[in-house]
Write a protein that holds these residues in place. Sequence first.
Motif, mmCIF file in Angstrom:
data_model
loop_
_atom_site.group_PDB
_atom_site.id
_atom_site.type_symbol
_atom_site.label_atom_id
_atom_site.label_comp_id
_atom_site.label_asym_id
_atom_site.label_seq_id
_atom_site.Cartn_x
_atom_site.Cartn_y
_atom_site.Cartn_z
ATOM 1 N N PHE A 70 0.848 -1.178 0.000
ATOM 2 C CA PHE A 70 0.000 0.000 0.000
ATOM 3 C C PHE A 70 0.888 1.234 0.000
ATOM 4 N N THR A 71 0.961 1.904 -1.119
ATOM 5 C CA THR A 71 1.898 3.019 -1.288
ATOM 6 C C THR A 71 1.607 4.192 -0.372
ATOM 7 N N GLU A 72 0.361 4.373 0.060
ATOM 8 C CA GLU A 72 0.030 5.520 0.898
ATOM 9 C C GLU A 72 0.479 5.348 2.343
ATOM 10 N N ALA A 73 0.885 4.165 2.742
ATOM 11 C CA ALA A 73 1.264 3.908 4.133
ATOM 12 C C ALA A 73 2.662 4.451 4.421
ATOM 13 N N LYS A 74 2.756 5.401 5.360
ATOM 14 C CA LYS A 74 4.056 5.896 5.795
ATOM 15 C C LYS A 74 4.631 4.959 6.857
ATOM 16 N N GLU A 75 3.791 4.582 7.799
ATOM 17 C CA GLU A 75 4.204 3.665 8.851
ATOM 18 C C GLU A 75 3.299 2.442 8.795
ATOM 19 N N VAL A 76 3.856 1.301 9.131
ATOM 20 C CA VAL A 76 3.078 0.069 9.196
ATOM 21 C C VAL A 76 3.346 -0.598 10.540
ATOM 22 N N VAL A 77 2.419 -1.440 10.965
ATOM 23 C CA VAL A 77 2.638 -2.201 12.196
ATOM 24 C C VAL A 77 3.614 -3.322 11.863
ATOM 25 N N GLY A 78 4.775 -3.270 12.481
ATOM 26 C CA GLY A 78 5.819 -4.256 12.222
ATOM 27 C C GLY A 78 5.869 -5.354 13.267
ATOM 28 N N GLY A 79 5.169 -5.147 14.378
ATOM 29 C CA GLY A 79 5.154 -6.143 15.440
ATOM 30 C C GLY A 79 4.230 -5.683 16.554
ATOM 31 N N TYR A 80 4.067 -6.529 17.536
ATOM 32 C CA TYR A 80 3.172 -6.210 18.647
ATOM 33 C C TYR A 80 3.618 -6.949 19.898
ATOM 34 N N SER A 81 3.100 -6.500 21.019
ATOM 35 C CA SER A 81 3.236 -7.270 22.253
ATOM 36 C C SER A 81 1.956 -7.079 23.066
ATOM 37 N N ILE A 82 1.662 -8.068 23.870
ATOM 38 C CA ILE A 82 0.590 -7.952 24.847
ATOM 39 C C ILE A 82 1.247 -8.163 26.206
ATOM 40 N N THR A 83 1.114 -7.151 27.049
ATOM 41 C CA THR A 83 1.734 -7.210 28.369
ATOM 42 C C THR A 83 0.671 -7.054 29.444
ATOM 43 N N GLN A 84 1.007 -7.495 30.637
ATOM 44 C CA GLN A 84 0.140 -7.303 31.801
ATOM 45 C C GLN A 84 0.962 -6.510 32.798
ATOM 46 N N CYS A 85 0.571 -5.261 32.998
ATOM 47 C CA CYS A 85 1.339 -4.329 33.823
ATOM 48 C C CYS A 85 0.469 -3.758 34.929
ATOM 49 N N LYS A 86 1.117 -3.231 35.952
ATOM 50 C CA LYS A 86 0.352 -2.650 37.060
ATOM 51 C C LYS A 86 -0.411 -1.407 36.629
ATOM 52 N N ASP A 87 0.129 -0.670 35.631
ATOM 53 C CA ASP A 87 -0.547 0.527 35.133
ATOM 54 C C ASP A 87 0.049 0.914 33.772
ATOM 55 N N LYS A 88 -0.531 1.943 33.170
ATOM 56 C CA LYS A 88 -0.086 2.376 31.843
ATOM 57 C C LYS A 88 1.354 2.893 31.869
#
Length: 118
Positions: A70-88
Amino acid sequence: MPRYLTMIRIDEKTSPEGGPSPEMGERMGELLEEITKAGVMLDTAGLTPSAQTTQVHWKGGQVSVTDGPFTEAKEVVGGYSITQCKDKAEAIEWASRFLKTHDEHWTVTAEVREIIEG
């Protein structure tokens, strides 16, 4: 304890074709080991390049399917994580530490979002 989705957005134009340098890979591995031992990491993975992406779009009662790149995309999601933390704040701290593992020529953004439970 709340869970957080962190999406790692990259500029594919500034990321090297061969992926991370061996040194960067080592720094990432050490941090991922630390966050896993701390009991924070629930899941993480990198994603294929946007050229291999398919978008499924709903508009006007119709579904359309478009293959990348997709040529219009400047940034793409390259990875992810799911964490469990005490707060943001803790989730942001881990995301910041992850970004710091990258070599200087990378352009990377971490989007941290709390997962709504229930």
